[in-house]
Design a protein around this motif. Structure first.
Motif, mmCIF file in Angstrom:
data_model
loop_
_atom_site.group_PDB
_atom_site.id
_atom_site.type_symbol
_atom_site.label_atom_id
_atom_site.label_comp_id
_atom_site.label_asym_id
_atom_site.label_seq_id
_atom_site.Cartn_x
_atom_site.Cartn_y
_atom_site.Cartn_z
ATOM 1 N N GLU A 79 0.833 -1.054 -0.166
ATOM 2 C CA GLU A 79 0.117 0.064 -0.051
ATOM 3 C C GLU A 79 0.781 1.127 0.152
ATOM 4 N N THR A 80 2.061 1.030 0.228
ATOM 5 C CA THR A 80 2.952 2.432 0.203
ATOM 6 C C THR A 80 4.341 2.298 -0.410
ATOM 7 N N PRO A 81 4.015 1.960 -1.883
ATOM 8 C CA PRO A 81 5.163 1.645 -2.499
ATOM 9 C C PRO A 81 6.255 2.884 -2.644
ATOM 10 N N SER A 82 5.764 3.960 -2.330
ATOM 11 C CA SER A 82 6.569 5.462 -2.472
ATOM 12 C C SER A 82 7.701 5.371 -1.401
ATOM 13 N N ALA A 83 7.418 4.495 -0.178
ATOM 14 C CA ALA A 83 8.373 4.563 0.645
ATOM 15 C C ALA A 83 8.911 3.081 1.035
ATOM 16 N N PRO A 84 9.689 2.648 0.189
ATOM 17 C CA PRO A 84 10.106 1.277 0.394
ATOM 18 C C PRO A 84 11.149 0.967 1.849
ATOM 19 N N PRO A 85 10.738 -0.046 2.449
ATOM 20 C CA PRO A 85 11.470 -0.072 3.790
ATOM 21 C C PRO A 85 12.963 -0.425 3.699
ATOM 22 N N ALA A 86 13.867 -0.047 4.896
ATOM 23 C CA ALA A 86 15.222 -0.353 4.761
ATOM 24 C C ALA A 86 15.290 -1.953 5.112
ATOM 25 N N ILE A 87 16.483 -2.324 4.843
ATOM 26 C CA ILE A 87 16.990 -3.612 5.057
ATOM 27 C C ILE A 87 16.702 -3.951 6.518
ATOM 28 N N ALA A 88 16.017 -4.827 6.875
ATOM 29 C CA ALA A 88 15.392 -5.110 8.397
ATOM 30 C C ALA A 88 16.711 -5.951 8.952
ATOM 31 N N GLU A 89 17.697 -5.528 9.287
ATOM 32 C CA GLU A 89 18.798 -5.630 9.842
ATOM 33 C C GLU A 89 18.380 -6.088 11.426
ATOM 34 N N LEU A 90 18.769 -7.219 12.100
ATOM 35 C CA LEU A 90 18.765 -7.576 13.485
ATOM 36 C C LEU A 90 19.481 -6.508 14.262
ATOM 37 N N PRO A 91 18.822 -5.848 15.425
ATOM 38 C CA PRO A 91 19.310 -4.985 16.267
ATOM 39 C C PRO A 91 20.852 -5.662 16.894
ATOM 40 N N ALA A 92 21.840 -4.588 16.777
ATOM 41 C CA ALA A 92 23.045 -5.047 17.678
ATOM 42 C C ALA A 92 22.828 -5.102 19.118
ATOM 43 N N LEU A 93 23.364 -6.232 19.544
ATOM 44 C CA LEU A 93 23.044 -6.677 21.012
ATOM 45 C C LEU A 93 24.289 -6.667 21.693
ATOM 46 N N THR A 94 24.611 -5.751 22.928
ATOM 47 C CA THR A 94 25.742 -5.966 23.718
ATOM 48 C C THR A 94 25.411 -6.503 25.001
ATOM 49 N N VAL A 95 26.262 -7.332 25.479
ATOM 50 C CA VAL A 95 26.270 -8.226 26.717
ATOM 51 C C VAL A 95 27.610 -7.876 27.663
ATOM 52 N N THR A 96 27.433 -8.286 28.802
ATOM 53 C CA THR A 96 28.569 -8.248 29.793
ATOM 54 C C THR A 96 28.813 -9.914 30.405
ATOM 55 N N ALA A 97 28.684 -10.711 29.431
ATOM 56 C CA ALA A 97 28.668 -11.914 30.011
ATOM 57 C C ALA A 97 30.107 -12.632 30.595
ATOM 58 N N ARG A 98 31.219 -11.698 30.163
ATOM 59 C CA ARG A 98 32.623 -11.583 30.235
ATOM 60 C C ARG A 98 33.066 -10.397 31.293
ATOM 61 N N LYS A 99 32.165 -9.918 32.019
ATOM 62 C CA LYS A 99 32.433 -8.748 32.654
ATOM 63 C C LYS A 99 32.959 -7.534 31.875
ATOM 64 N N ARG A 100 32.791 -7.558 30.573
ATOM 65 C CA ARG A 100 33.046 -6.389 29.650
ATOM 66 C C ARG A 100 31.878 -6.381 28.808
ATOM 67 N N GLU A 101 31.858 -5.092 28.241
ATOM 68 C CA GLU A 101 31.105 -5.029 27.048
ATOM 69 C C GLU A 101 31.499 -5.390 25.672
ATOM 70 N N GLU A 102 30.784 -6.296 24.961
ATOM 71 C CA GLU A 102 31.053 -6.956 23.574
ATOM 72 C C GLU A 102 29.785 -7.306 22.957
ATOM 73 N N SER A 103 29.835 -7.817 21.868
ATOM 74 C CA SER A 103 28.712 -8.108 20.917
ATOM 75 C C SER A 103 28.379 -9.573 21.371
ATOM 76 N N VAL A 104 27.176 -9.898 21.613
ATOM 77 C CA VAL A 104 26.808 -11.325 21.841
ATOM 78 C C VAL A 104 27.205 -12.284 20.858
ATOM 79 N N GLN A 105 27.562 -11.913 19.572
ATOM 80 C CA GLN A 105 27.921 -12.685 18.755
ATOM 81 C C GLN A 105 29.406 -13.141 18.764
ATOM 82 N N ASN A 106 29.979 -12.304 19.635
ATOM 83 C CA ASN A 106 31.698 -12.696 19.764
ATOM 84 C C ASN A 106 32.057 -13.031 21.161
ATOM 85 N N VAL A 107 30.978 -13.596 21.759
ATOM 86 C CA VAL A 107 31.351 -14.223 23.027
ATOM 87 C C VAL A 107 31.129 -15.955 22.955
#
Length: 737
Positions: free
Chosen positions: A41-69
């Motif tokens: 219904e809204t072809p004039s405003a195509p959506p941006a790529i739906a990337e997953l939101p970046a997620l930061t965790v402290t599972a090793r007592k420091r901030e890092e991306s969940v994908q790197n733990v």
């Protein structure tokens, strides 16, 4: 090393698993079709790529991306926690949201008791006898404490596998790290009110803002209520009412560019008269027959001071905390329906108020100080090292009176006065070294030294089955090593594989409840439990970061696991130090199907069984029996939808969520006396947001499945269970500005 010394003097109903895959598929098709129609219904405003939101965790007592733990972990975001559990359900819903995680719901004593991958205690013997520790704001919660309200949280990190290096004491099976929202200098206010069936009521307020140029504050308050649904034939009315109250306040002070000071205080209150024992074979199940009803009350309070100071490439952190936990557990020892079933005698014989009654009062005060130094940045070497000191003073004042009709409670006629003191000191460190551009090695080690002292006093009430008085003092010292070593390899920036070997432990200790005092004998301390865990896994992102797929396999080998045996003759839980093994896998996926629709799915498999059980032992256990309370199959599927929408002349946002959580059948004890059936729970929510206002409708346990969350065997043909929450439907509204 473990050493002890002692001194003393003495005077029928089955619950069908929820099969709703067709409903999930239909909902997915309907919402996806709606999203596609809106996009057309809204072809004039195509959506941006739906990337997953970046997620930061402290599972090793420091901030890092969940994908790197390189750890198998699930993360429940704060905005998603409302779809995993109601305020009155608490830890049960949280456990169902992560694969291979189980919550042991005893209905009273143990508010924070989890099992991960089959590793954990079914009914802990002391406040720190648990293989999975729950943390709030980096501070461990007592297993006997109130479940922390998931109020104004940023996320919950569920870490599977031993976490003894950085999280420390007794995280043999894993850790659950609740991370609350911290103060900021942005003005924020929200107020929420809900009302629903079975007397559900909830009020919640969050305030945040700057108090000066360098100080910000945050305050969150919640109150909720839910009526009972289980008829009580002895006391009248219905059992199962749950009341929850929570408040948390935080102050953030920035005295300089490199220093951050955070002071947090909390108070959690929970009251429940949900029956612990409901006769399973009752033709009119579920019913209760206790008088007075069991009204369990928790009161937990504490404060934490965290100071962080950056020194170039290093960060110095000091964490100081104090907690004061109270638990009151009054209980009628003889449910008339259960005793009538065991003896064949009339139920009315056991309905006399306070004739068979116990009043247990737990009180624990803990003090923790941790100082650690961590590297900053993503250099070739990253590391964290520190020292932790923990001290606990625990008391158990229990008074019991049992009439001759309560034939198996005679040895509890009297008063217990138990005192346990624990001091633990640990040094720890973990580092990761880049061996090449893609290959990294991790090595961590923690040395823990503990000293415990217990004083047990027992005073009889004149019953000939018990001594007049006994007292024993005991001491114990223990030390052990925990840690992990692993390799991780980055195949691409979006794909990583890892393998780890971990050493876990649960320290030796003393039980908080006496089982020998009535006879004038000392209590027997339980041994240190140790384990080896082997894990391999992967973390990947696909389709331009629109699909995340993570998986792992594991094997646990546990020695002297602190499992529990229920002795019906005394109605007491006693120690069973048994070896067991578990193996299995988990798989999790998160996908952005459209810019407005997100799908999450998880599945876990755990095969956990006892090993090397001595023949003809008193526990009734046998090698090959399943570890209690651990389902082989767990799973969850969730859909979340949010998109702008025009409704007449109003422009707003449509929000919706649907989740299904499945728990497979579980053995109730080491004897495999009977199984709790598997079950599925469906939660749903749909709302409309316009400006600062949002209104929504919700349903917990949408299909109104009657599911069981705990149980135990009394005599052949007589067993008891605990029931989960019924269907709760209602309306809510939130105002934000």
């Amino acid at each position: 090393m473990l050493s002890t010394s002692a001194r003393g003097t003495s005077t029928a109903h089955a619950v069908r698993p929820c099969a709703i895959a067709p409903a999930i598929a239909l909902a997915l098709f309907a919402v996806t079709t709606s999203a596609r129609a809106q996009d057309r219904e809204t072809p004039s405003a195509p959506p941006a790529i739906a990337e997953l939101p970046a997620l930061t965790v402290t599972a090793r007592k420091r901030e890092e991306s969940v994908q790197n733990v390189p750890i198998s972990m699930s993360v429940v975001r704060g905005q998603d926690s409302g779809t995993t559990a109601s305020a009155s359900d608490g830890n049960g819903g949280l456990a169902r949201s992560a694969p291979n995680v189980s919550f042991a719901d005893s209905g009273g004593q143990f508010g924070n008791l989890f099992i991960i991958r089959g590793v954990g205690s079914f009914a802990p013997l002391s406040a720190d006898d648990t293989s999975v520790v729950m943390y709030l704001n980096e501070v461990p919660r007592s297993v006997y404490g109130a479940p922390p309200a998931l109020l104004d949280i940023d996320r919950v990190e569920v870490l599977r596998g031993p976490q003894g290096t950085l999280f420390g004491r007794n995280t043999q099976g894993g850790a659950i790290n609740v991370v609350p929202n911290m103060p900021s200098f942005k003005r924020e206010f929200s107020a929420t009110a809900e009302a629903g069936s079975h007397g559900h009521r909830l009020g919640e307020t969050v305030l945040n803002g700057a108090l000066s140029d360098t100080v910000a504050g945050r305050l969150a308050i919640r109150s909720s209520d839910l009526d009972g649904t289980v008829p009580n034939l002895a006391a009248g009315g219905k059992d199962g009412r749950t009341q929850v109250g929570a408040i948390r306040g935080s102050l953030l002070w920035l005295p300089g560019d490199d220093t951050t000071v955070t002071l947090t205080g909390f108070y959690d209150r929970r009251e429940s008269d949900a029956p612990r024992f409901i006769w399973y074979q009752n033709p009119a199940f579920p019913q209760s027959a206790v008088n007075p009803r069991s009204k369990v009350r928790w009161r937990d309070a504490g404060a934490t001071l965290k100071v962080e100071h950056d020194m170039g490439q290093l960060r110095l952190t000091s964490l100081t905390s104090y907690q004061d936990n109270h638990s009151f557990q009054p209980m009628d020892l003889t449910d008339g329906l259960i005793y009538a079933g065991m003896t064949g005698r009339p139920q009315s014989l056991y309905d006399t108020p306070y004739a068979d009654y116990v009043d247990i009062r737990f009180h624990e005060r803990t003090l923790q100080q941790e100082v650690r130094l961590s590297s900053l940045g993503d250099g070739p070497v990253t590391w964290t090292a520190g020292i932790n000191v923990f001290h606990s003073r625990f008391t158990n004042d229990a008074r019991a009176t049992a009439s001759p009709a309560a034939f198996n409670f005679q040895t509890q006629n009297g008063t217990q006065d138990n005192r346990i003191r624990t001091t633990s000191v640990a040094a720890f460190g973990e580092g990761t070294l880049a061996l090449s551009a893609r290959l990294k090695a991790t090595l961590g080690l923690r040395y823990t030294s503990e000293r415990k002292q217990a004083d047990y006093g027992f005073t009889g009430n004149g019953n000939p089955a018990v001594v007049g008085h006994s007292w024993y003092g005991m001491q114990l010292s223990d030390s052990f090593l925990t840690g992990r070593a692993g390799l991780s390899y980055e195949w691409t920036p979006q794909a990583m594989a890892y393998a780890t070997v971990s050493r876990g432990a649960v320290g030796a200790g003393f039980p908080v409840t006496q089982t020998n005092g009535y006879a004038g004998k000392p209590e027997v301390p339980y041994e240190t439990s140790t384990s080896w865990t082997y894990e391999a896994g992967f973390k990947t992102l696909w389709l331009d970061r629109r699909l995340g797929l993570n998986g792992s396999v594991f094997y646990n080998d546990v020695k002297n696991g602190h499992l529990i045996v229920f002795d019906p003759s005394q109605a007491l839980f006693t120690t069973a130090s048994l070896d067991y093994r578990s193996k299995g896998a988990e798989l999790e996926a998160l996908a952005s199907l459209t810019p407005h629709l997100r799908l999450s799915a998880a599945a876990g498999y755990t095969h956990a069984e006892l090993a090397h059980v001595p023949a003809n032992g008193s526990t009734g256990a046998r090698s090959g029996n399943r570890v209690p309370n651990m389902p082989r199959i767990t799973g969850a599927v969730g859909l979340q939808y949010e998109a702008p929408m025009q409704w007449g002349s109003a422009t707003g946002r449509l929000k919706g969520s649907l989740s299904w959580q499945y728990v497979g059948k579980r053995a109730v004890d080491v004897k495999e006396s009977f199984d709790l059936p598997g079950y599925g729970v469906v939660n749903a929510r749909i709302g409309w947001q316009q400006g600062p206002w949002e209104i929504y409708a919700f349903a917990w346990n949408l299909l109104d499945r009657q599911y069981l969350v705990g149980g135990q065997a009394w005599t052949p043909g007589v067993s008891s269970v605990r029931v989960g929450q019924p269907r709760i439907v209602g309306l809510g509204a939130t105002m934000r500005f």
